[in-house]
Design an enzyme around this catalytic site. Structure first.
Site, mmCIF file in Angstrom:
data_model
loop_
_atom_site.group_PDB
_atom_site.id
_atom_site.type_symbol
_atom_site.label_atom_id
_atom_site.label_comp_id
_atom_site.label_asym_id
_atom_site.label_seq_id
_atom_site.Cartn_x
_atom_site.Cartn_y
_atom_site.Cartn_z
ATOM 1 N N LYS A 113 23.494 8.536 -31.767
ATOM 2 C CA LYS A 113 22.057 8.822 -31.667
ATOM 3 C C LYS A 113 21.730 9.782 -30.523
ATOM 4 C CE LYS A 113 21.113 4.244 -29.611
ATOM 5 N NZ LYS A 113 22.486 3.685 -29.814
ATOM 6 N N HIS B 298 26.067 -5.248 -28.974
ATOM 7 C CA HIS B 298 25.045 -6.120 -28.378
ATOM 8 C C HIS B 298 25.031 -7.512 -29.019
ATOM 9 C CE1 HIS B 298 23.625 -2.640 -26.246
ATOM 10 N NE2 HIS B 298 23.336 -2.006 -27.375
ATOM 11 N N ASN C 246 15.480 6.762 -25.090
ATOM 12 C CA ASN C 246 16.639 6.043 -24.557
ATOM 13 C C ASN C 246 17.645 6.995 -23.920
ATOM 14 O OD1 ASN C 246 18.013 3.469 -24.271
ATOM 15 N ND2 ASN C 246 19.486 4.190 -25.787
#
Length: 446
Positions: free
Chosen positions: A119, A187, A142
């Protein structure tokens, strides 16, 4: 337009880059606001930048502040499942993140990118395409600049990288186009499983005029009534075609440019380039400008970055590989004549590293395992070298590397056990690589 309505008492959870951007945004509003900040760190980064009218509680939670708030703005690193936030939510207090604040204030077109890997590359690449088209573009989220800080510059287009953490607290972001690049385990210390993690990422499509998904990873395809398109390695939509024995990037089977002219290295970056083209088309960036960017843009710092090449040994900084899939992408694109000295370890975030085993089995590799979860990699190869720190691993690799070898940091883990972030880890690798380059086993003095 700020989307705050009658809100007056706002509590910001977490300082650092995101928290400070929230405070700055709130201070820019025309109406006076009662702004308080809570950070459970004793000495949170950025506290010296807070103006005197903003109160700070550090080192603990202040529940009276939380329960008296009209609105809570939580940094993405703070899980919504945190008991203190759960108590506030049960009291009926709205909890949002910085991207939701951005969504309520932005008046210009926005593109957004999410996915387990790639990304940052796609976000940066779309930004470069916009610049080639002479568009005043803001690139962040981000990556790079905080989204709210960019609003002060009044860009004509915003390109945002969005993590699952950011999307959890975002509900009204309207997008010209959104892409979900891929899904892999990451995560798992924060989510109940892969489905829960993916559901957070799917939130990116809720108000997107165009949804872009990966045909080669159908877990990224949303259930939506909005228009959709896709990218992949076949010849459909944004894909690949062959002409005269040469592979071309193509849109609906119409060739745009040879795939081997992309400046980015690796097969995964062909997919990233196709995704970027789909997003660029959604905001009217001409193909000629987009292709100029593809030929020029060489990639991100800390992502398969060649930092030193001396005595025939390459030192490669892939510190941004913070999960298994990212390390797999780096390994599958390697073209190596000698041995790979691979540095892995750090904060594993509860991941399963066994997927690396078959790829490592096909490489001439010496594995160096370091950090808190380094021992979890040891079973993947026959003779691992286990040390405490990255610098120890680098020193041992330098003592045995020969001409034709590569020393690569691609840790498949977060950095937080030994470094503030992956950038600091990568910077440390670069500094030490430059110091160690003359100490490789194959070095000879002229």
């Amino acid at each position: 337009m700020n989307g705050l309505g009658g809100v007056n008492r706002i509590v910001v959870i977490g300082l650092g880059m995101t928290g400070l951007s929230v405070v700055r945004h709130l201070l820019r509003q025309p109406q006076p606001l009662d702004i308080k900040v809570i950070d459970t760190r004793v000495s949170p980064p950025g506290q010296e930048e807070l103006p005197p009218q903003v109160s700070l509680c550090s080192g603990e939670w202040n529940m009276s502040w939380l329960l008296e708030a009209d609105l809570i703005v939580a940094s993405p690193g703070i899980a919504l499942a945190t008991p203190e936030l759960q108590q506030a939510a049960q009291a009926g207090i709205e909890i949002i993140g910085d991207i939701e604040l951005f969504a309520r204030a932005v008046t210009k077109p926005v593109i957004a990118i999410t996915g387990s890997n790639g990304k940052s590359t796609v976000t940066s690449l779309v930004g470069e395409m916009a610049k080639e088209a002479n568009i005043n573009v803001g690139v962040g989220g981000n990556i790079g600049f905080a989204a709210l800080d960019m609003l002060a510059n009044d860009h004509d287009l915003y390109v945002l990288e969005l993590s699952s953490f950011q999307l959890e607290t975002t509900s009204s972001l309207k997008l010209k186009a959104a892409v979900y690049l891929n899904l892999s385990e990451d995560h798992m210390d924060r989510y109940q499983g892969l489905e829960d993690y993916s559901a957070a990422k799917m939130r990116i499509f809720h108000h997107a005029e165009l949804a872009v998904y990966n045909r080669d990873d159908l877990a990224t395809r949303p259930e939506t009534q909005s228009p959709m398109t896709s990218f992949g390695f076949d010849d459909q939509a944004y894909g690949l075609v062959e002409q005269a024995g040469q592979e071309f990037l193509a849109v609906n089977q119409v060739p745009l440019m040879p795939a081997n002219e992309i400046a980015l290295v690796g097969r995964h970056n062909v997919a990233n380039s196709l995704a970027a083209l789909a997003l660029a088309d959604a905001v009217g960036i001409e193909h000629v400008a987009a292709c100029r960017a593809l030929r020029r843009y060489t990639g991100l710092v800390h992502r398969c970055q060649l930092v030193v090449q001396q005595h025939g040994v390459k030192w490669v900084n892939d510190s941004k590989a913070t999960n298994v899939a990212s390390t797999l992408a780096a390994l599958k694109g390697l073209d190596l004549e000698g041995k790979l000295h691979l540095l892995v370890g750090g904060d594993g975030k509860g991941a399963d590293f066994s997927e690396l085993a078959p790829v490592l089995a096909n490489l001439n590799v010496q594995l160096y395992c370091y950090g808190r979860d380094g021992h979890l990699f040891a079973p993947l190869v026959a003779e691992p070298i286990c040390v405490e720190t990255m610098s120890e691993a680098m020193s041992q690799a330098a003592s045995t590397a020969q001409a034709g070898d590569m020393i690569m940091l691609s840790p498949a883990c977060a950095s937080f056990d030994q470094f503030p972030n992956f950038m600091a880890r990568g910077d440390a690798f670069v500094t030490l690589a430059q110091a160690l380059q003359h100490q490789v086993a194959g070095a000879t003095e002229c």
